[in-house]
Design an enzyme around this catalytic site. Structure first.
Site, mmCIF file in Angstrom:
data_model
loop_
_atom_site.group_PDB
_atom_site.id
_atom_site.type_symbol
_atom_site.label_atom_id
_atom_site.label_comp_id
_atom_site.label_asym_id
_atom_site.label_seq_id
_atom_site.Cartn_x
_atom_site.Cartn_y
_atom_site.Cartn_z
ATOM 1 N N TYR A 7 -2.355 4.642 -3.347
ATOM 2 C CA TYR A 7 -2.044 4.904 -4.755
ATOM 3 C C TYR A 7 -1.580 3.638 -5.448
ATOM 4 O O TYR A 7 -1.038 2.745 -4.804
ATOM 5 C CB TYR A 7 -0.934 5.974 -4.869
ATOM 6 C CG TYR A 7 -1.414 7.358 -4.525
ATOM 7 C CD1 TYR A 7 -1.690 7.694 -3.208
ATOM 8 C CD2 TYR A 7 -1.611 8.312 -5.516
ATOM 9 C CE1 TYR A 7 -2.160 8.962 -2.877
ATOM 10 C CE2 TYR A 7 -2.069 9.582 -5.202
ATOM 11 C CZ TYR A 7 -2.348 9.903 -3.887
ATOM 12 O OH TYR A 7 -2.815 11.149 -3.571
ATOM 13 N N ILE B 6 0.864 -1.180 0.000
ATOM 14 C CA ILE B 6 0.000 0.000 0.000
ATOM 15 C C ILE B 6 0.903 1.233 0.000
ATOM 16 O O ILE B 6 1.608 1.493 0.972
ATOM 17 C CB ILE B 6 -0.927 0.051 1.242
ATOM 18 C CG1 ILE B 6 -1.795 -1.211 1.330
ATOM 19 C CG2 ILE B 6 -1.804 1.308 1.199
ATOM 20 C CD1 ILE B 6 -2.755 -1.210 2.513
ATOM 21 N N ASP B 7 0.910 1.953 -1.099
ATOM 22 C CA ASP B 7 1.601 3.236 -1.174
ATOM 23 C C ASP B 7 0.583 4.292 -0.763
ATOM 24 O O ASP B 7 -0.431 4.451 -1.426
ATOM 25 C CB ASP B 7 2.036 3.523 -2.619
ATOM 26 C CG ASP B 7 3.280 2.747 -3.013
ATOM 27 O OD1 ASP B 7 4.111 2.465 -2.137
ATOM 28 O OD2 ASP B 7 3.416 2.422 -4.211
ATOM 29 N N TYR B 8 0.852 4.988 0.330
ATOM 30 C CA TYR B 8 -0.148 5.971 0.766
ATOM 31 C C TYR B 8 0.438 7.366 0.810
ATOM 32 O O TYR B 8 1.647 7.573 0.914
ATOM 33 C CB TYR B 8 -0.738 5.573 2.134
ATOM 34 C CG TYR B 8 0.274 5.600 3.257
ATOM 35 C CD1 TYR B 8 1.010 4.463 3.559
ATOM 36 C CD2 TYR B 8 0.482 6.754 4.008
ATOM 37 C CE1 TYR B 8 1.947 4.483 4.582
ATOM 38 C CE2 TYR B 8 1.415 6.787 5.031
ATOM 39 C CZ TYR B 8 2.151 5.646 5.307
ATOM 40 O OH TYR B 8 3.078 5.669 6.314
#
Lengths: 248, 202
Positions: A127, A115-117
């Site tokens: 994202y 999870i790229d946040y």
């Protein structure tokens, strides 16, 4: 191989790593190795898998590999190159059926959701596509959603802090950590052992990751490990490498 | 010494071979029944579903060669992770599945009541069995890498190395020529490399 210090920066190929780092020393100071293909201009799977196989031939910790996994075949090639786990991101929303198939074929323990946040207009968002496109989910719902797909671990990366060395963005991600029923690897921002220690003390964090090149120079990794142990964080104790070389 | 790593289509095919190579031992990855029954040392690796693993072993005609090598010839076998579980009597993963029956242990899912994250992933300390061959010259309570949702329990007391994750379970066992590790020695750094070396020296 790319350094993520102060934005993505090309530092050299595999030979560069071998010439500039004692990779064996690095490999024997970590609990797990993560290799991400962050190439944005088309990824060459064959080249990448060859690199993995070469890089990890003397690495005896679990290896997670990610970047551009879009098919069963792609995943299979990575596993065949020595990956124990694959890291997926974009397909979590673009192709959930593939995620379920990966989990069925390789087991949930072999599939890590990344999870790229980041913060967008005061709201936390996940994202995809290398951090380019926001995912239209409420962040809490997204956390529930990906766990329902059956992934076995989560790699949480702060886009904002990644490569800065300023520390993890605990103020942003902290309140969400208790929503994870699977182990969490925290990434993005670690620049020194203090950061690693602070994050490890959080009960919602199961592992801390660093891609900061400063952490790989000289004895930085073994020293960080020692610092963490001195702060009472349970770290695996390994016998010295020279003992392996001795006859039994 | 002929070392055969059983190839039945489950798991990471390179890491064990790389580890043995690092220790200076050549090994072969094979699904040839004759090679397996003639091997001096057998390693049974494995990651994935118990049911599928047994189906593969049976469909490749590997069950009898393995049992023959171990039970009749007395050749040492080391089961790793799922491979260790397969040496047991049975598992309840995906319904009830019979294993190879070389060790008196049954495999069930971790007790959900313990309220811990499943799968059990990461390094954990183990309590080596007294006079253990596998853990020779490895210090007290060493750490090894685990990744599993099911664990083995056994009525046997001797030669049992335990680990605790909400409950005590079998981290490793050794009974005559039958050895098993729930953890991955090939993924447990120097501790695992020494353990593999100990097995090869049996």
């Amino acid at each position: 191989m790319l350094s993520r210090n102060f934005r993505l920066q090309k530092v050299g190929n595999l030979d560069w790593i071998e010439n500039n780092y004692n990779f064996e020393n690095i490999a024997f100071s970590i609990d797990e190795l993560i290799i991400l293909n962050v190439n944005r201009n088309g990824r060459n799977l064959i080249e990448f898998s060859k690199t993995i196989a070469k890089l990890i031939s003397n690495v005896f910790v679990p290896v997670a590999v990610g970047g551009g996994v879009t098919s069963m075949e792609y995943a299979k090639t990575l596993f065949m190159s020595g990956a124990d786990k694959i890291i997926i991101n974009s397909i979590l929303t673009e192709n959930p059926y593939l995620v379920k198939e990966l989990v069925r074929e390789y087991g949930s323990q072999s599939v890590i959701a990344s999870i790229d946040y980041n913060i967008d207009k005061k709201e936390i968002l996940a994202y995809r596509n290398n951090g380019i496109n926001p995912i239209n989910y409420n962040f809490t719902d997204y956390i529930t959603y990906i766990q329902k797909l059956g992934v076995g671990e989560v790699y949480l990366n702060s886009i904002q802090k990644d490569g800065t060395g300023q520390g993890y963005s605990m103020d942003i991600i902290g309140p969400y950590l208790n929503l994870f029923k699977v182990p969490v690897i925290l990434a993005g921002g670690a620049g020194n052992s203090k950061h690693l220690i602070e994050a490890s003390h959080n009960p919602g964090v199961d592992a801390v990751a660093t891609a900061n090149l400063f952490n790989f120079i000289g004895q930085a990794l073994p020293n960080s490990r020692r610092d963490m142990q001195e702060e009472g964080i349970h770290m695996a104790n390994f016998l010295p490498l020279k003992k392996v070389k001795q006859p039994v | 010494m002929k070392i055969v790593i059983v190839n039945y289509g489950m798991g990471n095919i390179y890491s064990i071979q790389n580890a043995l190579k690092f220790l200076g031992f050549a090994s072969e990855y094979s699904d040839d029944p004759a090679k397996i029954s003639n091997a001096d040392k057998i390693i049974l690796p494995g990651v994935g579903s118990y049911r599928k693993a047994m189906q593969n072993i049976i469909s490749k005609d590997l069950k009898n060669p393995i049992k023959e090598a171990v039970e009749k010839k007395g050749n040492p076998i080391l089961g790793i992770c799922l491979g260790m579980q397969l040496l047991g009597i049975s598992s309840t993963e995906d319904g009830y599945t019979k294993g190879l029956g070389l060790f008196d242990g049954i495999v069930e899912r971790f007790d959900e009541k313990c309220n811990l994250k499943i799968p059990h992933i990461g390094y954990n300390e183990v309590m080596p069995a007294s006079n253990s061959v596998l853990f020779q010259s490895i210090k007290e309570n060493p750490d090894f890498y685990f990744v599993h949702s099911y664990r083995m329990m056994s009525p046997i007391e001797n030669g049992i190395t335990t680990c605790n994750y909400g409950e005590n379970f079998i981290a490793a066992f050794e009974q005559n020529n039958v050895f098993g590790t729930q953890f991955h020695p090939e993924k447990s750094q120097t501790n695992g490399l020494i353990l593999l070396k100990n097995f090869l020296s049996v």
